[in-house]
Design a protein around this motif. Structure first.
Motif: not given
Length: 240
Positions: A154-158
């Motif tokens: 999600s976006g820059s989050s893993t």
């Protein structure tokens, strides 16, 4: 006589082994939570779950104690076909659209709409649309390995997960129970029990379980990394 005793002992061992082989495995789909006691930072919340004749959640009552003393709430479920609405004590309504297999398709409230896209029976994408901003707030993409969510992007989050492959996933695990309390149905049903969760390579949550005599989770300790400290929430369960 001695040889007879040896024969009887051998037969006894065989019977015990056969009985062990016939021991029923845990039917996770049949588990029905009766109560959840949630504690965190001095806050205590007692959930009581009532089901209808079709084993759908009918009502969740919530009683607060500790720092949550005085809070008394409820979620009332009303079904129309395979979908339903949830009305809480402040008369806020969340509508959950689901198919006849109990798979959630959309969740709508007064401010957001969440859309669920599947690949077969596994959640592939989750979209969060804001009515107030009239825009897409976030998109989450799910990947699966051996029946378990391996990563969420999600976006820059893993987010990545590890699992205890010796234990089956069930309603009291950290993913399912939070989804269950939010919308009455879990929508990521992993094959195994989550052991921990990492965000961008740094551990974020660890999960510790206690089981009852039937293999159901009786207690879940959820430890969160709030570096430099940690934070613990506890879920305790009883079942029908």
């Amino acid at each position: 006589m001695k040889s007879n005793r040896h024969l009887l002992l051998f037969l006894f061992v065989l019977l015990c082994a056969a009985a062990a082989c016939k021991k029923k495995s845990l039917n996770t789909a049949a588990i029905k939570i009766a109560t959840i006691d949630y504690s965190h930072g001095g806050e205590l919340e007692h959930y009581r779950i009532i089901y209808d004749a079709y084993n759908n959640v009918d009502t969740m009552t919530i009683t607060g104690a500790g720092s949550a003393a005085g809070h008394n709430g409820f979620n009332a479920f009303k079904y129309f076909g395979s979908s339903y609405s949830i009305t809480n004590e402040t008369n806020n309504i969340t509508t959950v659209y689901a198919n006849t297999a109990g798979v959630i398709l959309d969740v709508m409230n007064t401010s957001d709409s969440f859309s669920f896209i599947y690949s077969g029976t596994q959640l592939a994408q989750l979209y969060d649309w804001s009515y107030a901003a009239n825009s897409l707030l976030s998109t989450a993409q799910y990947t699966w390995t051996n029946g378990d969510v391996s990563a969420i992007y999600s976006g820059s989050s893993t987010q990545t997960y590890d699992y205890n492959t010796g234990k089956p996933g069930q309603i009291g695990d950290p993913t399912r129970v939070r989804q269950f309390l939010a919308v009455g149905l879990p929508y990521t049903k992993t094959s195994h029990l989550p052991a921990d969760m990492y965000v961008n390579g740094t551990w974020q949550e660890k999960y510790y379980y206690t089981f009852d005599g039937q293999g159901r989770i009786s207690q879940l300790q959820l430890v969160t990394n709030n570096a430099p400290t940690t934070d613990t929430a506890v879920y305790q369960y009883t079942y029908y």
